[in-house]
Design a protein around this motif. Sequence first.
Motif, short mmCIF file in Angstrom:
data_model
loop_
_atom_site.label_atom_id
_atom_site.label_comp_id
_atom_site.label_asym_id
_atom_site.label_seq_id
_atom_site.Cartn_x
_atom_site.Cartn_y
_atom_site.Cartn_z
N PHE A 21 44.64 45.78 47.55
CA PHE A 21 45.63 45.28 48.51
C PHE A 21 46.82 44.65 47.80
CE2 PHE A 21 42.00 44.92 51.69
CZ PHE A 21 42.37 46.10 52.30
N LEU A 71 45.57 33.79 45.20
CA LEU A 71 44.19 34.27 45.21
C LEU A 71 43.42 33.85 43.97
CD1 LEU A 71 44.96 37.78 46.65
CD2 LEU A 71 43.66 36.00 47.78
N TRP A 83 32.95 33.15 45.92
CA TRP A 83 34.28 32.56 46.10
C TRP A 83 34.90 32.21 44.75
CZ3 TRP A 83 35.88 27.56 44.76
CH2 TRP A 83 37.13 27.18 45.25
N ALA A 108 49.58 51.18 55.69
CA ALA A 108 48.79 50.66 54.57
C ALA A 108 49.28 49.27 54.19
CB ALA A 108 48.88 51.60 53.38
N LEU A 109 50.61 49.12 54.21
CA LEU A 109 51.19 47.83 53.85
C LEU A 109 50.79 46.75 54.84
CD1 LEU A 109 52.99 46.96 51.55
CD2 LEU A 109 54.94 47.13 53.08
N TRP A 124 48.15 46.69 56.81
CA TRP A 124 46.73 46.35 56.63
C TRP A 124 46.55 45.50 55.38
CZ3 TRP A 124 43.31 46.10 60.11
CH2 TRP A 124 43.35 46.97 61.20
N SER A 125 47.28 45.85 54.31
CA SER A 125 47.17 45.08 53.08
C SER A 125 47.50 43.61 53.34
CB SER A 125 48.13 45.61 52.02
OG SER A 125 47.78 46.92 51.69
N TYR A 126 48.63 43.40 54.05
CA TYR A 126 49.02 42.01 54.32
C TYR A 126 47.98 41.31 55.16
CZ TYR A 126 53.65 42.19 52.30
OH TYR A 126 54.69 42.25 51.43
N PHE A 171 44.72 41.83 55.37
CA PHE A 171 43.53 41.43 54.61
C PHE A 171 43.87 40.40 53.54
CE2 PHE A 171 41.75 45.35 56.41
CZ PHE A 171 40.57 44.81 56.89
N LEU A 172 45.06 40.51 52.98
CA LEU A 172 45.43 39.51 51.97
C LEU A 172 45.47 38.12 52.58
CD1 LEU A 172 48.13 41.21 49.74
CD2 LEU A 172 45.83 40.49 49.13
N VAL A 173 46.00 38.04 53.82
CA VAL A 173 46.04 36.74 54.49
C VAL A 173 44.61 36.22 54.68
CG1 VAL A 173 46.60 35.57 56.65
CG2 VAL A 173 48.27 37.07 55.59
N PHE A 219 41.93 36.94 52.91
CA PHE A 219 41.36 36.52 51.63
C PHE A 219 42.01 35.24 51.13
CE2 PHE A 219 39.96 41.02 51.27
CZ PHE A 219 38.62 40.74 51.17
N ALA A 220 43.31 35.10 51.38
CA ALA A 220 43.99 33.87 50.94
C ALA A 220 43.40 32.67 51.68
CB ALA A 220 45.49 33.99 51.19
N PHE A 232 40.35 32.43 52.83
CA PHE A 232 39.04 32.23 52.21
C PHE A 232 39.18 31.48 50.88
CE2 PHE A 232 35.61 34.28 49.53
CZ PHE A 232 34.57 33.53 50.06
N SER A 233 40.17 31.87 50.06
CA SER A 233 40.32 31.24 48.75
C SER A 233 40.80 29.81 48.86
CB SER A 233 41.33 32.00 47.89
OG SER A 233 41.07 33.34 47.87
N LEU A 234 41.68 29.56 49.80
CA LEU A 234 42.36 28.26 49.80
C LEU A 234 41.70 27.24 50.71
CD1 LEU A 234 46.07 29.43 49.67
CD2 LEU A 234 44.66 28.58 47.82
#
Lengths: 312, 303
Positions: free
Chosen positions: A112, A128, A185, B27-28, B30-32, B34-36, B38-39, B41-43
Amino acid sequence: MVDVTLQPNRVGTTHAARRRNGLRNALGRKSTVAFLMALPLIILIGVLVVYPAFYALHLATLNKSMSKFVGFGNFEFLFKREIFWMVVRQSCLFAISAVIFKALIGFIVAHFVHNVPAKKQRKWRGMLLVPWVIPPAMSTLAWLWLFDPSYSAFNYTLGLFGIGPISWLGEIGWARFSVILVNVWYGAPFFMIMYLAALKSVPEQLYEAAAIDGANWWQRIWYVTLPMMRNIIAITTLFSLIVTFANFDITRILTNGGPLDHTHLFATWAFRVGIESSDIPLGASVSLFMFPILAIAAVFILRDISKRGNEA
Amino acid sequence: MSTVAIDKAGPTRKIKYRSMSRDRTWALRWSYFFLVLFAIFSLTPPIYMLITSLKSSAEISAATNPWWVFHPTLSNYAELLTSNQFLRFFWNSAWISIIVVTITMLISVPAAFALARMKFWGSATLATGVFLTYLIPDTLLFIPLFKMFALFGDWTGIQLINRWYVLLFIYPTLTVPFCTWIMIGYFASIPKELDEAAIIDGASWFQTLTRIFIPVALPGLIAATIFAFTVSWAQYLYPLVFTTSTDQLVLPVGITTTLIKGDVFNWGQIMTGALLGAAPPLIIYAFLMDYYIAGLTAGATKG
């Protein structure tokens, strides 16, 4: 190079002078200088890494007061205890499932990030990678608080959807899930960064050729990306498997092995037995069980290094 | 025949091109999306640390929305930053990390230079050995090391257990192998002509190292320094094993052992402490992200 420039001097000197300069020549010789420069490293590795590794083997053969040689007595004792096999199972479950999820998530997220225009990639990558940057002991405290049964954020949020409070760290299944989740994580960003670096090194022409041949996105990943990244995937997974297998911080802080020792890993149990219950030989025997995975990794890496050496 | 083929090829190619670009925009998107995800989740943990650190104990134990601060207060920060104990942890951590970084660089840079450029008997084996030592985890070595230092104290009378400076001997085992390994990679990538030119001009090996290799490999040096610092700052197991008195503890161990008193969790202070403990690596990362990532990927890609 130095040897060549020294030649004329040597020819001109007499025997006596040469003998006097013998020591100086030896000190000035390239290999001697190099050895002296590497000496602190050799001493450090020898005294504080290699020696303790063998000392652990020796310790594992002693009895609790370390006065008597008992051979494999400690191991026989371990093999008879149910808790030891629980630790073995939990360590394998923890390491394997965590590494699989880390690798999968890392791979997906790397794709991604790679899809996004180059200018914005830096920002996303920066966000990330934050889990990897925070010291694990500190971030695990935050997770411990997120998992808190009564006041915590997770159960509050789930409560909004009418899902009853989950005892995240109190029930065996959930506790196992929680330690793995925190490890994923923490470790997934490392995979993401490695895969991203690998993705960038795949030549664009290969994808163009695949597109012209009519490959869909799945075929592009399967026949172009994966083969090109095979080395990095192997090395990263192997490395992560070692680190995850030897993990200590997360389990120690999150559950401390509980509930009822069901989430103990080799490292946390070795700490419990060896340091907290001061049975050093038994603790050393437990920690030695991390050795097989290391040996396997070492074989693969050595093979890889020698292969590269042959290519060069 | 051939003209027909070209005519045919024209429109189909056009259509395909348009559909590909539509694919790309989707694709772009969807990428954004999922990136949001995951971000988030990370933060979540670091942000939740920040939220909790701004709350008073009363607000934490009240059943309000935990994701929002209704009465922000800096009292947790004021309390910790004026507590001698916490400052002691901080200084212990800072001193240990700085000294360990210095020791690491003094050992690994000359060694990497020697292994990359000046071959000697067994140097290739040693280079491989360095990488293998890096793979030996701390959890395998802490028990024998503890026993070794205890015996050392018995034999010589110099007591090192439960002194913060014992960590100065132990942390380099974690930092030196990796730093040496990535410096070997960086040094090996410097063209041979450079050091040959220096030696023809009469430079000694030491001068070649300080005047040529260190300046040229400076990015690698920075990456190695950052790595050594973050590893010594984050280390948890060794200080937990080797130090017990509260005035000898480093930050991670200090927070987990002194702020958690029995079953009483003062979450406001714990989160504040954790955030302050996470701050130095995060600040370094924010300013030197590229070096940080270079150091991270160097281990596998340069080897």
